[in-house]
Write a protein that holds these residues in place. Structure first.
Motif, PDB file in Angstrom:
ATOM      1  N   LYS A   1       9.990  32.748   8.056  1.00 11.91           N
ATOM      2  CA  LYS A   1       9.228  32.063   9.087  1.00 11.91           C
ATOM      3  C   LYS A   1       9.901  30.734   9.389  1.00 11.91           C
ATOM      4  CE  LYS A   1       6.067  29.529   6.021  1.00 11.91           C
ATOM      5  NZ  LYS A   1       4.680  29.220   5.706  1.00 11.91           N
ATOM      6  N   VAL A   2       9.579  30.149  10.555  1.00 12.04           N
ATOM      7  CA  VAL A   2      10.096  28.859  10.996  1.00 12.04           C
ATOM      8  C   VAL A   2       8.908  27.960  11.282  1.00 12.04           C
ATOM      9  CG1 VAL A   2      11.468  27.644  12.712  1.00 12.04           C
ATOM     10  CG2 VAL A   2      12.177  29.902  11.959  1.00 12.04           C
ATOM     11  N   VAL A   3       8.898  26.780  10.669  1.00 11.73           N
ATOM     12  CA  VAL A   3       7.789  25.832  10.782  1.00 11.73           C
ATOM     13  C   VAL A   3       8.289  24.594  11.512  1.00 11.73           C
ATOM     14  CG1 VAL A   3       6.128  24.415   9.534  1.00 11.73           C
ATOM     15  CG2 VAL A   3       6.705  26.687   8.689  1.00 11.73           C
ATOM     16  N   ARG A   4       7.542  24.151  12.507  1.00 11.28           N
ATOM     17  CA  ARG A   4       7.850  22.911  13.237  1.00 11.28           C
ATOM     18  C   ARG A   4       7.081  21.771  12.575  1.00 11.28           C
ATOM     19  NH1 ARG A   4       5.246  20.187  17.438  1.00 11.28           N
ATOM     20  NH2 ARG A   4       6.642  18.927  18.775  1.00 11.28           N
ATOM     21  N   GLU A   5       7.799  20.762  12.064  1.00 12.15           N
ATOM     22  CA  GLU A   5       7.192  19.633  11.362  1.00 12.15           C
ATOM     23  C   GLU A   5       7.303  18.394  12.229  1.00 12.15           C
ATOM     24  OE1 GLU A   5       7.603  17.601   6.998  1.00 12.15           O
ATOM     25  OE2 GLU A   5       9.398  17.714   8.241  1.00 12.15           O
ATOM     26  N   LEU A   6       6.161  17.762  12.525  1.00 14.18           N
ATOM     27  CA  LEU A   6       6.095  16.528  13.302  1.00 14.18           C
ATOM     28  C   LEU A   6       5.618  15.422  12.364  1.00 14.18           C
ATOM     29  CD1 LEU A   6       6.348  15.180  16.059  1.00 14.18           C
ATOM     30  CD2 LEU A   6       3.966  15.741  16.488  1.00 14.18           C
ATOM     31  N   PHE A   7       6.529  14.479  12.013  1.00 14.17           N
ATOM     32  CA  PHE A   7       6.231  13.443  11.029  1.00 14.17           C
ATOM     33  C   PHE A   7       6.158  12.092  11.723  1.00 14.17           C
ATOM     34  CE2 PHE A   7       7.679  10.227   7.940  1.00 14.17           C
ATOM     35  CZ  PHE A   7       6.681  10.369   6.985  1.00 14.17           C
ATOM     36  N   ASN A   8       5.032  11.379  11.452  1.00 18.90           N
ATOM     37  CA  ASN A   8       4.822  10.037  12.010  1.00 18.90           C
ATOM     38  C   ASN A   8       5.134   9.012  10.930  1.00 18.90           C
ATOM     39  OD1 ASN A   8       3.976   7.712  13.265  1.00 18.90           O
ATOM     40  ND2 ASN A   8       2.100   8.605  14.085  1.00 18.90           N
ATOM     41  N   PRO A   9       6.232   8.228  11.048  1.00 19.51           N
ATOM     42  CA  PRO A   9       6.588   7.286   9.979  1.00 19.51           C
ATOM     43  C   PRO A   9       5.566   6.175   9.794  1.00 19.51           C
ATOM     44  CG  PRO A   9       8.456   7.729  11.424  1.00 19.51           C
ATOM     45  CD  PRO A   9       7.260   8.293  12.088  1.00 19.51           C
ATOM     46  N   GLN A  10       4.834   5.781  10.863  1.00 18.16           N
ATOM     47  CA  GLN A  10       3.888   4.668  10.737  1.00 18.16           C
ATOM     48  C   GLN A  10       2.680   5.056   9.889  1.00 18.16           C
ATOM     49  OE1 GLN A  10       2.992   3.473  14.713  1.00 18.16           O
ATOM     50  NE2 GLN A  10       4.999   2.473  15.044  1.00 18.16           N
ATOM     51  N   SER A  11       2.135   6.226  10.183  1.00 22.32           N
ATOM     52  CA  SER A  11       0.945   6.650   9.443  1.00 22.32           C
ATOM     53  C   SER A  11       1.276   7.462   8.202  1.00 22.32           C
ATOM     54  CB  SER A  11       0.034   7.464  10.360  1.00 22.32           C
ATOM     55  OG  SER A  11       0.706   8.632  10.808  1.00 22.32           O
ATOM     56  N   GLY A  12       2.511   7.933   8.109  1.00 17.81           N
ATOM     57  CA  GLY A  12       2.870   8.772   6.970  1.00 17.81           C
ATOM     58  C   GLY A  12       2.277  10.161   7.041  1.00 17.81           C
ATOM     59  N   MET A  13       1.732  10.542   8.183  1.00 16.81           N
ATOM     60  CA  MET A  13       1.113  11.846   8.337  1.00 16.81           C
ATOM     61  C   MET A  13       2.123  12.826   8.938  1.00 16.81           C
ATOM     62  SD  MET A  13      -1.957  11.448   7.216  1.00 16.81           S
ATOM     63  CE  MET A  13      -2.815  12.860   7.876  1.00 16.81           C
ATOM     64  N   ALA A  14       2.026  14.062   8.556  1.00 14.91           N
ATOM     65  CA  ALA A  14       2.899  15.120   9.058  1.00 14.91           C
ATOM     66  C   ALA A  14       2.045  16.293   9.529  1.00 14.91           C
ATOM     67  CB  ALA A  14       3.875  15.586   7.983  1.00 14.91           C
ATOM     68  N   GLU A  15       2.381  16.793  10.698  1.00 11.20           N
ATOM     69  CA  GLU A  15       1.707  17.951  11.238  1.00 11.20           C
ATOM     70  C   GLU A  15       2.695  19.109  11.312  1.00 11.20           C
ATOM     71  OE1 GLU A  15       0.048  17.039  14.963  1.00 11.20           O
ATOM     72  OE2 GLU A  15      -1.253  15.423  14.220  1.00 11.20           O
ATOM     73  N   GLU A  16       2.215  20.289  10.945  1.00 13.98           N
ATOM     74  CA  GLU A  16       3.087  21.456  10.929  1.00 13.98           C
ATOM     75  C   GLU A  16       2.502  22.554  11.813  1.00 13.98           C
ATOM     76  OE1 GLU A  16       3.688  22.711   6.976  1.00 13.98           O
ATOM     77  OE2 GLU A  16       5.113  21.127   6.491  1.00 13.98           O
TER      78      GLU A  16
END
Length: 680
Positions: free
Chosen positions: A48-63
């Motif tokens: 599978k292929v997962v798209r990871e969106l990481f926000n450096p300010q909040s430290g949160m990551a969405e996949e």
């Protein structure tokens, strides 16, 4: 700060866990999907292929799962069917998500290694010890101050126990508070302690029949628990056979220490060999990249040079066009002035009243009429360049017409100008053409047209054949662009011609007669040079020195010269000319547009050895001309002046076997070409 996007490729291992295989940047989405497809095709495992969106300010990551392989999709469907209707609320991607992805969705990076967990644990313990130590050190002071204010307090014997209790309390509280932030308790507790037995993993016991599986547990579960309780390994077993390592049949034996050291040594050597191979591969890759950069630089430099050359050529063309325009303007001015002078000269010329001149004029006009009739059939439209070629053709015809007639010096130019005027040439241009005719004779291409005109007039005067039959092909050759002369090869053919008895002819008939014979020689030889790609090196006074890039062409050109001279002697016996020719081939030295060396000397000696009407060749010429339609007659070995060894000579045969030989010329002394008379 902008968010960072990556595409991660995951592979499901045999134990059922997803493992990260490769990570790509945001612009390489398709590459990540292609890599997942390649892994599934090679390893036959779900990907599978997962798209990871990481926000450096909040430290949160969405996949977000952007690609699920067909095998993973089929496993998910089988898992949902096994889980039953309670699994419907889990969502389509709940089973294919990994624990690491869930941790990232909450803003915490998963502890993927034991070293990371140990480092976090040490940090938490150290911070807790520091806080507990500070609290234990401050506890006696606080208790003493409390005892002074209240009048009571713990005894000195109990102070130690109070400090220990405060220390343990603070350590416990600090460890729990700090550890909650740094240590992923949920991940540690959810990590399996041991791998399930292979029989349980695939849902089959050894005593069961092949293809039978354990029944699922009867109790109902929630959607998340139902999907998570499905073993992907069992689902993969349903899809196809999975290679299972056979159980050991014998108990493991303890490996001796010596064998263990040898195995470790071999493993170390294997790793070293792999590292060396990898190093060499990287070096080769660096070399290839370096070569590619150098090649690109050379290609760029080459393109730059080509651009400069094109600019220089364009500039040269512009300069040439400007010069030509200026020359045309000057020529127009000169033509206008010459036209005025020509009109005055023509007006001042007395009309020709000699019966001989009248006869020649009538013959010229008859020749001109027949030529115009032939041109209307083959070339009805003539441009300026074609008219110039026709003028050269008429000049040659005029020379043959007046040859051998005792006319004044101005009779020939006047007759030529009259013929050109009938063709529509303006008087000024006709006068200029007749004045520059001697300059035109230096160009082999012009000489070919001039010689053709001579031959046509000779045939008309002789009254045999069709004088204008070759005219269509002659004009086609004249219109054809001149082929670029190839670079001179190392081996060339050297040709010397020599007019037999030129000194006696000059002494017996005078300079004018000798000059006319020389003009005939030059015209015939230069016409052959132009046709067979020869190059005139110099005029020797009684002959011409020339070179040819192809040896066989040199022999063919000289045979054509001898045939043209034979025709000339038949038409104009009063201007009889006999020519001898010598041909050799070799690699002469080139200096200041002249040729030197033994090969040149041998060609001159061959020319001196020949008789009138003969073409003598060396053995090298005969060998290099093999395969052509040429005939050579062996003349035997002869000692030549200045040549140490006897040379075998060959005569190029050009007369027909049944044709009568021409009358022999007066026996003049055999002279060498003028350029070699002083050669020892």
């Amino acid at each position: 700060m902008a968010s960072m996007t990556h595409y991660e490729v995951y592979l499901m291992e045999l134990r059922g866990d997803w493992s990260l295989q490769q990570r790509y940047v945001s612009s390489e989405r398709q590459e990540a999907i292609d890599e997942a497809k390649r892994l599934e095709a090679e390893l036959n495992l779900p990907t599978k292929v997962v798209r990871e969106l990481f926000n450096p300010q909040s430290g949160m990551a969405e996949e977000q799962v952007v690609y699920i392989s067909p095998k993973a999709r089929e496993l998910r469907e089988r898992a949902m069917r096994r889980a039953g209707p309670h699994a419907a609320g889990g969502g389509p991607d709940s089973w294919v998500s990994s624990r690491g992805e869930k941790a990232k969705a909450k803003g915490k990076a998963p502890a993927t290694s034991l070293s990371d967990l140990m480092a976090r644990m040490i940090l938490v313990v150290t911070a807790s010890l520091i806080l507990a130590g500070i609290g234990g050190w401050l506890a006696p002071s606080l208790l003493s101050a409390l005892s002074l204010t209240t009048g009571g307090g713990p005894a000195s014997g109990n102070m130690r126990g109070v400090m220990v209790g405060v220390f343990l309390f603070l350590f416990t509280v600090s460890f729990l508070v700090i550890g909650r932030k740094l240590i992923p308790y949920a991940e540690i507790l959810s990590r399996p302690k041991k791998t399930k037995p292979i029989e349980e993993a695939i849902g089959q016991r050894p005593d069961m029949a092949p293809g039978a599986h354990l029944a699922p547990p009867p109790k109902a579960a929630t959607s998340e628990e139902a999907l998570s309780s499905i073993d992907p390994v069992a689902l993969m077993e349903d899809m196809g056979p999975i290679p299972v390592p056979p159980p050991p049949t014998e108990p493991e034996q303890k490996i001796p220490a010596a064998q263990s050291r040898k195995a470790r040594k071999k493993a170390a050597e294997a790793r070293a060999a792999e590292e060396e191979a990898e190093r060499r591969r990287r070096e080769n890759q660096d070399f290839q990249e370096h070569d590619a950069r150098e090649m690109a630089a050379r290609e760029k430099e080459k393109r730059a040079k080509e651009a400069e050359a094109r600019k220089a050529a364009e500039k040269e063309a512009e300069d040439k066009a400007a010069a030509e325009k200026e020359a045309e303007e000057k020529a127009a001015e000169q033509a206008k002035a010459a036209e005025t002078l020509a009109a005055e000269d023509i007006a001042s010329e007395p009309p020709a009243s000699s019966p001989e001149q009248d006869r020649l004029r009538l013959t010229a006009l008859s020749f001109l009429g027949e030529m115009v009739a032939a041109l209307k059939v083959s070339h009805p439209q003539l441009d300026v360049y074609d008219r110039f070629g026709i003028n050269l053709f008429l000049a040659g015809a005029c020379e043959t017409l007046v040859a051998g007639n005792d006319l004044s010096g101005s009779a020939k130019p006047a007759l030529l100008r009259e013929m050109l005027g009938v063709m529509g040439t303006r008087p000024a241009l006709a006068l200029m053409f007749s004045d520059k005719l001697d300059e035109y004779l230096m160009e082999p291409r012009y000489m070919q047209m001039l010689q053709a005109g001579r031959q046509a007039m000779g045939m008309k005067l002789a009254g045999g054949g069709e004088p204008f039959a070759p005219l269509p092909q002659l004009m086609a050759d004249w219109r054809a662009p001149q082929a670029a002369r190839p670079a001179t090869a190392s081996t060339v053919a050297i040709v010397f011609t020599d007019m037999v008895g030129s000194t006696d002819i000059n002494a017996r008939f005078g300079d004018r007669h000798s000059h006319e014979i020389t003009r005939v020689h030059n015209a015939i030889v230069r016409a052959a040079l132009g046709r067979f790609d020869g190059r005139e090196v110099k005029h020797t006074g009684d002959g011409i020195m020339a070179t040819f890039p192809v040896v066989s062409q040199a022999v063919e050109a000289m045979i054509e010269v001898q045939k043209a001279l034979a025709e000339h002697n038949r038409i104009a016996p009063d201007l009889r000319l006999d020519l001898r020719v010598g041909i050799n081939a070799g690699e002469p030295l080139v200096d200041e547009n002249d040729y030197h060396g033994l090969s040149v000397t041998l060609a001159a000696r061959l020319c001196a050895q020949a008789q009138g009407g003969e073409v003598l060749c060396s053995g090298v010429v005969r060998d290099l001309a093999q395969g052509k339609d040429l005939t050579f007659r062996d003349r035997g070995q002869v000692m030549l002046k200045g040549i140490g060894e006897p040379q075998r000579l060959f005569e190029a045969v050009w007369r027909d076997a049944d044709a009568p030989s021409p009358p022999p010329p007066p026996p003049p002394p055999a002279e060498e070409p003028a350029a070699f008379k002083e050669t020892p």
